[in-house]
Design an enzyme around this catalytic site. Sequence first.
Site, PDB file in Angstrom:
ATOM      1  N   HIS A 184     -12.826   5.508  -2.857  1.00 22.12           N
ATOM      2  CA  HIS A 184     -11.801   4.582  -2.347  1.00 22.12           C
ATOM      3  C   HIS A 184     -12.080   3.146  -2.795  1.00 22.12           C
ATOM      4  CE1 HIS A 184      -8.053   4.501  -0.372  1.00 22.12           C
ATOM      5  NE2 HIS A 184      -8.392   3.527   0.433  1.00 22.12           N
ATOM      6  N   CYS A 209       0.864  -1.189   0.000  1.00 19.41           N
ATOM      7  CA  CYS A 209       0.000   0.000   0.000  1.00 19.41           C
ATOM      8  C   CYS A 209       0.897   1.234   0.000  1.00 19.41           C
ATOM      9  CB  CYS A 209      -0.882  -0.039   1.244  1.00 19.41           C
ATOM     10  SG  CYS A 209      -1.704   1.522   1.601  1.00 19.41           S
ATOM     11  N   THR A 225      -4.475   4.782   7.255  1.00 18.46           N
ATOM     12  CA  THR A 225      -3.412   4.454   6.309  1.00 18.46           C
ATOM     13  C   THR A 225      -2.455   5.636   6.125  1.00 18.46           C
ATOM     14  OG1 THR A 225      -4.883   2.944   5.164  1.00 18.46           O
ATOM     15  CG2 THR A 225      -3.019   3.765   3.903  1.00 18.46           C
ATOM     16  N   CYS A 271      -5.524  -0.629  -6.824  1.00 20.26           N
ATOM     17  CA  CYS A 271      -4.161  -0.839  -6.282  1.00 20.26           C
ATOM     18  C   CYS A 271      -3.906  -2.317  -6.042  1.00 20.26           C
ATOM     19  CB  CYS A 271      -3.972  -0.049  -4.989  1.00 20.26           C
ATOM     20  SG  CYS A 271      -4.936  -0.695  -3.591  1.00 20.26           S
ATOM     21  N   GLU A 283      -0.476   1.613   9.054  1.00 21.46           N
ATOM     22  CA  GLU A 283      -1.729   2.082   9.663  1.00 21.46           C
ATOM     23  C   GLU A 283      -1.456   2.508  11.094  1.00 21.46           C
ATOM     24  OE1 GLU A 283      -2.099  -0.561   7.460  1.00 21.46           O
ATOM     25  OE2 GLU A 283      -3.352   0.600   6.088  1.00 21.46           O
ATOM     26  N   CYS A 298      -3.443   7.566  -1.581  1.00 25.30           N
ATOM     27  CA  CYS A 298      -4.758   7.650  -2.233  1.00 25.30           C
ATOM     28  C   CYS A 298      -5.854   8.172  -1.311  1.00 25.30           C
ATOM     29  CB  CYS A 298      -5.185   6.278  -2.747  1.00 25.30           C
ATOM     30  SG  CYS A 298      -3.833   5.253  -3.275  1.00 25.30           S
ATOM     31  N   TYR A 346      -9.323   0.684  -5.177  1.00 29.07           N
ATOM     32  CA  TYR A 346      -8.762  -0.633  -4.893  1.00 29.07           C
ATOM     33  C   TYR A 346      -8.236  -1.349  -6.132  1.00 29.07           C
ATOM     34  CZ  TYR A 346      -9.061  -0.520   0.110  1.00 29.07           C
ATOM     35  OH  TYR A 346      -8.814  -0.217   1.429  1.00 29.07           O
ATOM     36  N   GLU A 360      -7.026  -5.739   4.490  1.00 24.19           N
ATOM     37  CA  GLU A 360      -7.499  -4.443   4.021  1.00 24.19           C
ATOM     38  C   GLU A 360      -8.430  -4.599   2.823  1.00 24.19           C
ATOM     39  OE1 GLU A 360      -4.904  -1.549   2.360  1.00 24.19           O
ATOM     40  OE2 GLU A 360      -5.986   0.069   3.342  1.00 24.19           O
TER      41      GLU A 360
HETATM   42 FE1  SF4 Z   1      -3.336   1.873   0.041  1.00 21.66          FE
HETATM   43 FE2  SF4 Z   1      -4.695   0.939  -2.026  1.00 21.66          FE
HETATM   44 FE3  SF4 Z   1      -5.902   2.549  -0.242  1.00 21.66          FE
HETATM   45 FE4  SF4 Z   1      -4.049   3.476  -1.963  1.00 21.66          FE
HETATM   46  S1  SF4 Z   1      -6.065   2.636  -2.478  1.00 21.66           S
HETATM   47  S2  SF4 Z   1      -4.204   3.940   0.206  1.00 21.66           S
HETATM   48  S3  SF4 Z   1      -2.635   1.762  -2.068  1.00 21.66           S
HETATM   49  S4  SF4 Z   1      -5.079   0.479   0.112  1.00 21.66           S
HETATM   50 FE    FE Z   2      -7.353   1.427   2.139  1.00 20.61          FE
END
Ligand code: SF4
Ligand code: FE
Length: 487
Positions: A293, A100, A191, A299, A258, A104, A297, A447
């Site tokens: 958000h 992570c 985060t 990500c 976190e 974001c 994801y 997560e």
């Molecule tokens: Fe972390 Fe993914 Fe959230 Fe970005 S979107 S803060 S990489 S968990």
């Molecule tokens: Fe997150």
Amino acid sequence: MALMTGKQYIESLKKLDIKVYMFGERLENPVDHPIIRPSINSVAMTYDLAFDPEYEDLLTTTSHLTGEKINRFCHIHQSTEDLVKKIKMQRLLGQKTASCFQRCVGMDAFNSIYSTTFEMDEEYGTNYHERFKKYLELCQKNDWTVDGAMTDPKGDRGLSPSQQEDPDMFVHIKEVREDGIIVRGAKAHQTGSINSHEHLIMPTIAMTEADKDYAVSFAVPTDAKGVFMIYGRQSCDTRKLEEGADIDLGNNTYGGQEALVIFDDVFVPNERVFMCKEWKYAGMLVERFAGFHRQSYACKTGVGDVLIGAAAVAADYNGVPKASHIKDKIIEMQHLNETMWACSVACSAEGTKTKSGGYLIDLLLANVCKQNVTRFPYEIARLAEDIAGGLMVTMPSEKDLRGKETGPWVKKFLNGKVGTSTENRMRILRLIENLTLGTAAVGYRTESLHGAGSPQAQRIMIARQGNLEAKKEMARRIAHIDVSKDK
Ligand code: SF4
Ligand code: FE
């Protein structure tokens, strides 16, 4: 300075007087702490890639406020193309860090507060939107990492904020002064909190009038008086404190982070307050942040790319890359990963313009995206562990590999395909361990389940956005149902 390098970002963090506790003690130098530093390296990547000509188009853009070149993490999406570029950037960063990269949450907070304050001002004649634009300009100009913070500790889940025995279970306004407000409470599992210059706070649930003191949004510097953090530990985290355990870490460079962030009677000046008791708009802000958000994801697909690659490399070292069941498992992992990606692309491509001019994702598709993310990484992890074999969790340490007496035995018995390196096999298995059970599993597994809202939160949104009545009407029409015949 509109764009910082990773190095400048790390230096800028050192200038802050952030109050962080870990294992019961205050840290003197959180930035150089071996448990924290990998998570800072992940954020630094969001700065460094902005200077890489190959990725510049994804990592940077033009501010609609100033016309200057800025990092995309500080941007208000101006089109569906922007929304798609956002997730391409996130997949790329997941691939580069296998963790992570934290930044974001701030970007998603910017975008949800931007459009919500506009609509709030329209109804109440307040000036939150202008205030927020000024604050955003500051963030863009300084290229700050901002921790968008939503989740309160929540106490008794069966009670609303105002019904809690302890009023601090949700961040609330303790006092309204002429020049600002005093806030109190905490935000849980935040985060990138310690790696952020600023904290941007939002309410965690829709509110009623009784909860109006909890309908609050504001920004504070991370080192503001009364703000402090307690670091959230991760499984295997103390391996980072061991000497000669680089291989054992699996990923010795990058990580996530976190923390529990506490607001102990913090003063917030008026120009940094973006919602103050307008309880009717708490729900809109929550819904939009959660939607952004859930889109973010994407990500996980970048991290998933690394995990799929690691499983395939492990199969090579095990000497079975051509076994049909291994090939099929890798295909299944890719299928699941790309299904998540497809949903994230879809909710971005189907985005629409809000009244403020900023673009919002398609909320139904963003929630479907995240609902898949609550399941698929678990299956991808299971398949990776299946391919890796049990050695991933039973093998000796790097010190045993290097040990005078143990080394030759470890090299001999942990070797796989003839002619390959035992050390390399250990490295790839440790990476799979890191992603599925170690420090990175926080970001890739749990997560995926709870981040951006637990599975039930998405199901509520799917029920709300799915327009079931219209679907029933379609069925009645095709079946020639005359509802007047029903009692
Ligand atoms: Fe972390 Fe993914 Fe959230 Fe970005 S979107 S803060 S990489 S968990
Ligand atoms: Fe997150």
